[in-house]
Design a protein around this motif. Structure first.
Motif, PDB file in Angstrom:
ATOM      1  N   ILE A 116       0.885  -1.166   0.000  1.00 46.19           N
ATOM      2  CA  ILE A 116       0.000   0.000   0.000  1.00 46.19           C
ATOM      3  C   ILE A 116       0.919   1.211   0.000  1.00 46.19           C
ATOM      4  CG2 ILE A 116      -1.693   1.355   1.297  1.00 46.19           C
ATOM      5  CD1 ILE A 116      -2.922  -1.194   0.273  1.00 46.19           C
ATOM      6  N   ARG A 117       0.733   2.088  -0.963  1.00 44.42           N
ATOM      7  CA  ARG A 117       1.604   3.258  -1.051  1.00 44.42           C
ATOM      8  C   ARG A 117       0.778   4.534  -1.058  1.00 44.42           C
ATOM      9  NH1 ARG A 117       4.908   1.355  -5.401  1.00 44.42           N
ATOM     10  NH2 ARG A 117       3.810  -0.551  -4.956  1.00 44.42           N
ATOM     11  N   THR A 118       1.386   5.571  -0.565  1.00 43.56           N
ATOM     12  CA  THR A 118       0.792   6.894  -0.565  1.00 43.56           C
ATOM     13  C   THR A 118       1.752   7.845  -1.260  1.00 43.56           C
ATOM     14  OG1 THR A 118      -0.302   6.452   1.546  1.00 43.56           O
ATOM     15  CG2 THR A 118      -0.107   8.756   0.887  1.00 43.56           C
ATOM     16  N   ILE A 119       1.229   8.627  -2.180  1.00 45.77           N
ATOM     17  CA  ILE A 119       1.989   9.680  -2.845  1.00 45.77           C
ATOM     18  C   ILE A 119       1.420  10.999  -2.335  1.00 45.77           C
ATOM     19  CG2 ILE A 119       2.667  10.693  -5.057  1.00 45.77           C
ATOM     20  CD1 ILE A 119       3.614   7.789  -4.681  1.00 45.77           C
ATOM     21  N   ARG A 123       7.958  16.768  -8.142  1.00 45.34           N
ATOM     22  CA  ARG A 123       8.591  16.165  -6.960  1.00 45.34           C
ATOM     23  C   ARG A 123       7.473  15.780  -6.003  1.00 45.34           C
ATOM     24  NH1 ARG A 123       9.746  19.251  -2.571  1.00 45.34           N
ATOM     25  NH2 ARG A 123       9.763  21.107  -3.881  1.00 45.34           N
ATOM     26  N   ALA A 124       7.602  14.606  -5.383  1.00 43.90           N
ATOM     27  CA  ALA A 124       6.570  14.142  -4.452  1.00 43.90           C
ATOM     28  C   ALA A 124       7.210  13.256  -3.384  1.00 43.90           C
ATOM     29  CB  ALA A 124       5.489  13.365  -5.202  1.00 43.90           C
ATOM     30  N   ALA A 125       6.477  13.029  -2.322  1.00 50.92           N
ATOM     31  CA  ALA A 125       6.896  12.095  -1.282  1.00 50.92           C
ATOM     32  C   ALA A 125       6.185  10.766  -1.525  1.00 50.92           C
ATOM     33  CB  ALA A 125       6.540  12.633   0.098  1.00 50.92           C
ATOM     34  N   GLU A 126       6.905   9.681  -1.284  1.00 47.61           N
ATOM     35  CA  GLU A 126       6.299   8.355  -1.383  1.00 47.61           C
ATOM     36  C   GLU A 126       6.508   7.623  -0.069  1.00 47.61           C
ATOM     37  OE1 GLU A 126       6.154   4.287  -4.074  1.00 47.61           O
ATOM     38  OE2 GLU A 126       7.470   5.917  -4.697  1.00 47.61           O
ATOM     39  N   GLN A 143       5.537  -6.467   8.352  1.00 51.43           N
ATOM     40  CA  GLN A 143       5.427  -5.252   7.559  1.00 51.43           C
ATOM     41  C   GLN A 143       6.726  -4.463   7.639  1.00 51.43           C
ATOM     42  OE1 GLN A 143       1.972  -2.939   8.549  1.00 51.43           O
ATOM     43  NE2 GLN A 143       0.579  -4.459   7.694  1.00 51.43           N
ATOM     44  N   ARG A 144       7.097  -3.911   6.488  1.00 53.22           N
ATOM     45  CA  ARG A 144       8.229  -2.987   6.416  1.00 53.22           C
ATOM     46  C   ARG A 144       7.723  -1.686   5.817  1.00 53.22           C
ATOM     47  NH1 ARG A 144      13.167  -5.986   3.475  1.00 53.22           N
ATOM     48  NH2 ARG A 144      11.595  -6.190   1.869  1.00 53.22           N
ATOM     49  N   VAL A 145       8.347  -0.592   6.231  1.00 50.53           N
ATOM     50  CA  VAL A 145       7.947   0.728   5.766  1.00 50.53           C
ATOM     51  C   VAL A 145       9.121   1.362   5.028  1.00 50.53           C
ATOM     52  CG1 VAL A 145       7.158   3.019   6.468  1.00 50.53           C
ATOM     53  CG2 VAL A 145       6.351   0.992   7.700  1.00 50.53           C
ATOM     54  N   TRP A 146       8.830   1.919   3.863  1.00 54.36           N
ATOM     55  CA  TRP A 146       9.827   2.606   3.057  1.00 54.36           C
ATOM     56  C   TRP A 146       9.328   4.014   2.760  1.00 54.36           C
ATOM     57  CZ3 TRP A 146      14.134  -0.135   2.753  1.00 54.36           C
ATOM     58  CH2 TRP A 146      14.045  -1.521   2.837  1.00 54.36           C
ATOM     59  N   ALA A 147      10.234   4.963   2.759  1.00 52.06           N
ATOM     60  CA  ALA A 147       9.871   6.339   2.427  1.00 52.06           C
ATOM     61  C   ALA A 147      10.956   6.935   1.556  1.00 52.06           C
ATOM     62  CB  ALA A 147       9.700   7.159   3.701  1.00 52.06           C
ATOM     63  N   GLY A 148      10.548   7.839   0.707  1.00 48.77           N
ATOM     64  CA  GLY A 148      11.528   8.494  -0.148  1.00 48.77           C
ATOM     65  C   GLY A 148      10.908   9.624  -0.934  1.00 48.77           C
ATOM     66  N   ASP A 149      11.770  10.335  -1.621  1.00 41.02           N
ATOM     67  CA  ASP A 149      11.336  11.378  -2.542  1.00 41.02           C
ATOM     68  C   ASP A 149      11.290  10.789  -3.940  1.00 41.02           C
ATOM     69  OD1 ASP A 149      11.018  13.751  -0.928  1.00 41.02           O
ATOM     70  OD2 ASP A 149      13.188  13.700  -0.624  1.00 41.02           O
ATOM     71  N   ALA A 150      10.246  11.108  -4.664  1.00 38.66           N
ATOM     72  CA  ALA A 150      10.093  10.650  -6.042  1.00 38.66           C
ATOM     73  C   ALA A 150      10.100  11.871  -6.957  1.00 38.66           C
ATOM     74  CB  ALA A 150       8.789   9.871  -6.205  1.00 38.66           C
ATOM     75  N   TYR A 151      10.862  11.754  -8.024  1.00 39.87           N
ATOM     76  CA  TYR A 151      10.983  12.823  -9.009  1.00 39.87           C
ATOM     77  C   TYR A 151      10.511  12.273 -10.349  1.00 39.87           C
ATOM     78  CZ  TYR A 151      13.968  14.772  -5.401  1.00 39.87           C
ATOM     79  OH  TYR A 151      14.443  15.246  -4.197  1.00 39.87           O
ATOM     80  N   TYR A 152       9.559  12.960 -10.943  1.00 36.56           N
ATOM     81  CA  TYR A 152       8.953  12.507 -12.185  1.00 36.56           C
ATOM     82  C   TYR A 152       9.183  13.545 -13.278  1.00 36.56           C
ATOM     83  CZ  TYR A 152       6.057   9.765  -8.922  1.00 36.56           C
ATOM     84  OH  TYR A 152       5.602   8.936  -7.932  1.00 36.56           O
ATOM     85  N   ILE A 183      12.495   8.880 -10.775  1.00 35.12           N
ATOM     86  CA  ILE A 183      13.625   8.647  -9.883  1.00 35.12           C
ATOM     87  C   ILE A 183      13.068   8.556  -8.471  1.00 35.12           C
ATOM     88  CG2 ILE A 183      15.814   9.548  -8.990  1.00 35.12           C
ATOM     89  CD1 ILE A 183      15.913  11.272 -11.618  1.00 35.12           C
ATOM     90  N   VAL A 184      13.338   7.451  -7.798  1.00 33.48           N
ATOM     91  CA  VAL A 184      12.899   7.287  -6.412  1.00 33.48           C
ATOM     92  C   VAL A 184      14.140   7.218  -5.538  1.00 33.48           C
ATOM     93  CG1 VAL A 184      11.628   5.870  -4.762  1.00 33.48           C
ATOM     94  CG2 VAL A 184      10.816   6.060  -7.123  1.00 33.48           C
ATOM     95  N   LYS A 185      14.261   8.209  -4.650  1.00 32.16           N
ATOM     96  CA  LYS A 185      15.398   8.276  -3.730  1.00 32.16           C
ATOM     97  C   LYS A 185      14.915   7.845  -2.344  1.00 32.16           C
ATOM     98  CE  LYS A 185      17.875  11.947  -6.113  1.00 32.16           C
ATOM     99  NZ  LYS A 185      18.544  13.252  -5.955  1.00 32.16           N
ATOM    100  N   LEU A 186      15.167   6.579  -2.011  1.00 26.67           N
ATOM    101  CA  LEU A 186      14.781   6.077  -0.699  1.00 26.67           C
ATOM    102  C   LEU A 186      15.612   6.773   0.376  1.00 26.67           C
ATOM    103  CD1 LEU A 186      14.490   2.236  -1.336  1.00 26.67           C
ATOM    104  CD2 LEU A 186      12.644   3.928  -1.179  1.00 26.67           C
ATOM    105  N   LEU A 187      14.997   7.012   1.528  1.00 20.19           N
ATOM    106  CA  LEU A 187      15.706   7.685   2.622  1.00 20.19           C
ATOM    107  C   LEU A 187      16.959   6.935   3.042  1.00 20.19           C
ATOM    108  CD1 LEU A 187      12.883   8.957   5.008  1.00 20.19           C
ATOM    109  CD2 LEU A 187      14.381  10.301   3.544  1.00 20.19           C
ATOM    110  N   ASN A 188      16.905   5.621   3.045  1.00 16.44           N
ATOM    111  CA  ASN A 188      18.036   4.823   3.532  1.00 16.44           C
ATOM    112  C   ASN A 188      18.675   4.018   2.400  1.00 16.44           C
ATOM    113  OD1 ASN A 188      15.798   3.196   3.189  1.00 16.44           O
ATOM    114  ND2 ASN A 188      16.401   1.777   4.796  1.00 16.44           N
ATOM    115  N   SER A 189      18.734   4.587   1.204  1.00 21.10           N
ATOM    116  CA  SER A 189      19.231   3.827   0.051  1.00 21.10           C
ATOM    117  C   SER A 189      20.687   3.409   0.197  1.00 21.10           C
ATOM    118  CB  SER A 189      19.056   4.630  -1.236  1.00 21.10           C
ATOM    119  OG  SER A 189      19.890   5.780  -1.216  1.00 21.10           O
ATOM    120  N   ASP A 190      21.454   4.115   1.004  1.00 22.97           N
ATOM    121  CA  ASP A 190      22.853   3.738   1.192  1.00 22.97           C
ATOM    122  C   ASP A 190      23.049   2.934   2.473  1.00 22.97           C
ATOM    123  OD1 ASP A 190      22.351   5.859   2.846  1.00 22.97           O
ATOM    124  OD2 ASP A 190      24.108   7.024   2.260  1.00 22.97           O
TER     125      ASP A 190
END
Length: 160
Positions: free
Chosen positions: A87-90, A106-109, A119-128, A143-150
């Motif tokens: 389930i995702r929210t933009i 630009r949006a938040a995902e 359940q796991r939760v992922w958050a990031g900025d999405a650029y379209y 482009i989806v930049k996850l908060l913890n991608s590194d």
């Protein structure tokens, strides 16, 4: 915001929500149809922005998107067996630039994954980069930049 801007924001928001719904339903063939032929789906690692010359979680052109979807649908990927429910929210949708038939957004995902009873939760900025088409918009770049991608990431059995 002018009325034209409000209408564009409404149309863009509807398109982004439609894409999120398509992905949550795992309607991957419909998702593939949302793209321009030269479109790129990118999930970078870290903060770099030279995506063609850095390590990425995804850097998919049309063939790679189709191949990735094929693996999800066929179950050839260990990460896709069984597929996770999502389930995702933009939200926080901001139009950054409009030029000709292109709109940069630009949006938040926020994505919640349920798999194996956890359940796991992922958050990031999405650029379209959206391209106007006769039927609305097509994705030219996402482009989806996850908060913890590194940081430490597990395998994904879905698209962001």
């Amino acid at each position: 915001m002018t009325m034209v801007d409000a209408n564009v924001l409404t149309d863009v928001t509807g398109f982004l929500w439609k894409e999120a719904d398509i992905l949550d339903r795992k309607d991957y063939d419909t998702w593939l149809d949302l793209w321009t032929e030269d479109g790129l789906y990118i999930m970078p690692i870290g903060d770099g922005e030279d995506y063609a010359d850095q390590v990425n979680l995804c850097y998919d052109n049309a063939k790679m998107r189709k191949d990735r979807v094929g693996r999800f649908k066929a179950g050839f990927s260990i990460s896709s067996a069984p597929p996770a429910r999502t389930i995702r929210t933009i939200s926080r949708i901001v139009i950054e630039e409009m030029s000709g038939d292109l709109i940069k957004v630009r949006a938040a995902e926020h994505l919640v994954e349920d798999k194996f009873g956890r359940q796991r939760v992922w958050a990031g900025d999405a650029y379209y980069t959206l391209k106007r088409s006769g039927s609305g918009f097509l994705l030219q770049q996402k482009i989806v930049k996850l908060l913890n991608s590194d940081g430490m990431l597990n395998s994904f059995s879905y698209l962001f």
